[in-house]
Design a protein around this motif. Structure first.
Motif, short mmCIF file in Angstrom:
data_model
loop_
_atom_site.label_atom_id
_atom_site.label_comp_id
_atom_site.label_asym_id
_atom_site.label_seq_id
_atom_site.Cartn_x
_atom_site.Cartn_y
_atom_site.Cartn_z
N UNK A 48 0.84 -1.19 0.00
CA UNK A 48 0.00 0.00 0.00
C UNK A 48 0.88 1.24 0.00
N UNK A 49 0.56 2.19 -0.87
CA UNK A 49 1.24 3.48 -0.88
C UNK A 49 0.32 4.52 -0.24
N UNK A 50 0.74 5.04 0.90
CA UNK A 50 0.05 6.09 1.67
C UNK A 50 -1.26 5.62 2.31
N UNK A 51 -1.16 5.21 3.58
CA UNK A 51 -2.35 4.93 4.40
C UNK A 51 -2.85 6.27 4.92
N UNK A 52 -3.49 7.01 4.04
CA UNK A 52 -3.74 8.42 4.28
C UNK A 52 -4.84 8.68 5.30
N UNK A 53 -5.97 8.01 5.14
CA UNK A 53 -7.14 8.21 6.00
C UNK A 53 -8.08 7.02 5.80
N UNK A 54 -9.19 7.04 6.55
CA UNK A 54 -10.25 6.03 6.40
C UNK A 54 -9.69 4.60 6.43
N UNK A 55 -9.19 4.15 7.58
CA UNK A 55 -8.58 2.82 7.63
C UNK A 55 -9.50 1.71 7.15
N UNK A 56 -10.81 1.81 7.43
CA UNK A 56 -11.69 0.74 7.00
C UNK A 56 -11.79 0.68 5.47
N UNK A 57 -11.80 1.85 4.83
CA UNK A 57 -11.80 1.87 3.37
C UNK A 57 -10.56 1.17 2.83
N UNK A 58 -9.42 1.45 3.44
CA UNK A 58 -8.17 0.84 2.98
C UNK A 58 -8.15 -0.66 3.28
N UNK A 59 -8.64 -1.06 4.43
CA UNK A 59 -8.67 -2.49 4.76
C UNK A 59 -9.63 -3.24 3.84
N UNK A 60 -10.72 -2.61 3.47
CA UNK A 60 -11.62 -3.23 2.50
C UNK A 60 -10.93 -3.40 1.15
N UNK A 61 -10.15 -2.41 0.75
CA UNK A 61 -9.41 -2.48 -0.50
C UNK A 61 -8.37 -3.60 -0.45
N UNK A 62 -7.69 -3.72 0.68
CA UNK A 62 -6.67 -4.76 0.85
C UNK A 62 -7.28 -6.15 0.80
N UNK A 63 -8.42 -6.33 1.45
CA UNK A 63 -9.13 -7.60 1.40
C UNK A 63 -8.46 -8.68 2.21
N UNK A 64 -8.89 -9.93 1.99
CA UNK A 64 -8.41 -11.04 2.81
C UNK A 64 -7.01 -11.52 2.49
N UNK A 65 -6.41 -11.01 1.43
CA UNK A 65 -5.08 -11.49 1.04
C UNK A 65 -3.97 -10.97 1.94
N UNK A 66 -4.28 -9.96 2.74
CA UNK A 66 -3.27 -9.41 3.64
C UNK A 66 -2.39 -8.38 2.96
#
Length: 218
Positions: A48-66
């Motif tokens: 991931x480049x820049x965990x800027x804000x909205x951690x849940x949005x980013x975690x949803x984008x990352x998904x189950x693959x880690x």
């Protein structure tokens, strides 16, 4: 659907599918930051480049693959508000420019210098240290062996100019120099540019305007 790089806060990500790498771009509020998820097609490893804000949005984008790694392009607070939460949830290692790590309130596992290799699975990218917006800003270059290069510029290069140097002539001169010598002089016009805010561009679209930027001083 073809990738266009136009995303809005609260909207879906846009996905750029390359031969070896999948790039997902999402916008997060409140400052309309871009975050980019890079996924190696061969191994499924993600960065991931820049965990800027909205951690849940980013975690949803990352998904189950880690998530293997998260790179912070520079020390300004709007680019790391979700960093602690994302690292806590994924165990990802952290990367940032060596000269900016003191301003990032999450420990940096891998300090980056100019020319360092950053890997996501079987894909290799190159860190470029660009001084002026901050002392330790990092751009990340992917020289796609099956196509044109791609560069993630943080807040150092946007459509229409380099990043904000707060009316400091010395900082502006340094940033323009680094962007010219480490990005424009080394990469072709077809290079796709993914900035820290707003729409994407290409070096070919921006190159004709370098002298204009120099003359105006921002």
């Amino acid at each position: 659907m073809a990738y266009h790089g136009q995303v809005t806060v609260g909207g879906p990500p846009d996905v750029h599918e390359l031969t070896h790498l999948i790039i997902s771009k999402v916008a997060v509020g409140p400052m309309d930051n871009n975050a980019y998820l890079l996924r190696c097609r061969q191994t499924g490893e993600q960065l991931l480049i820049d965990a800027a804000e909205e951690p849940q949005t980013l975690l949803n984008l990352i998904g189950p693959s880690g998530l293997a790694s998260v790179l912070t392009t520079h020390r300004h607070g709007d680019h790391w508000q979700a960093l602690a939460a994302v690292v806590a949830a994924t165990g990802a290692r952290t990367l940032a420019g060596r000269h900016d790590i003191a301003g990032i309130p999450v420990a940096t596992d891998v300090p980056l210098d100019d020319g360092d290799e950053v890997r996501v699975g079987e894909v290799a990218l190159t860190a470029r240290h660009l001084v002026g917006h901050t002392p330790g800003s990092i751009a990340l270059v992917y020289d796609d062996p099956s196509g044109h290069p791609h560069v993630f510029t943080g807040d150092c290069l946007f459509p229409g100019g380099v990043g904000n140097t707060h009316q400091d002539p010395q900082a502006f001169t340094q940033l323009l120099h680094d962007v010219e010598t480490k990005i424009f002089d080394r990469l072709p016009d077809e290079t796709w540019v993914y900035p820290g805010h707003g729409d994407d561009t290409t070096l070919g679209d921006e190159r004709p305007h370098l002298s204009e930027w120099r003359a105006r001083g921002w």
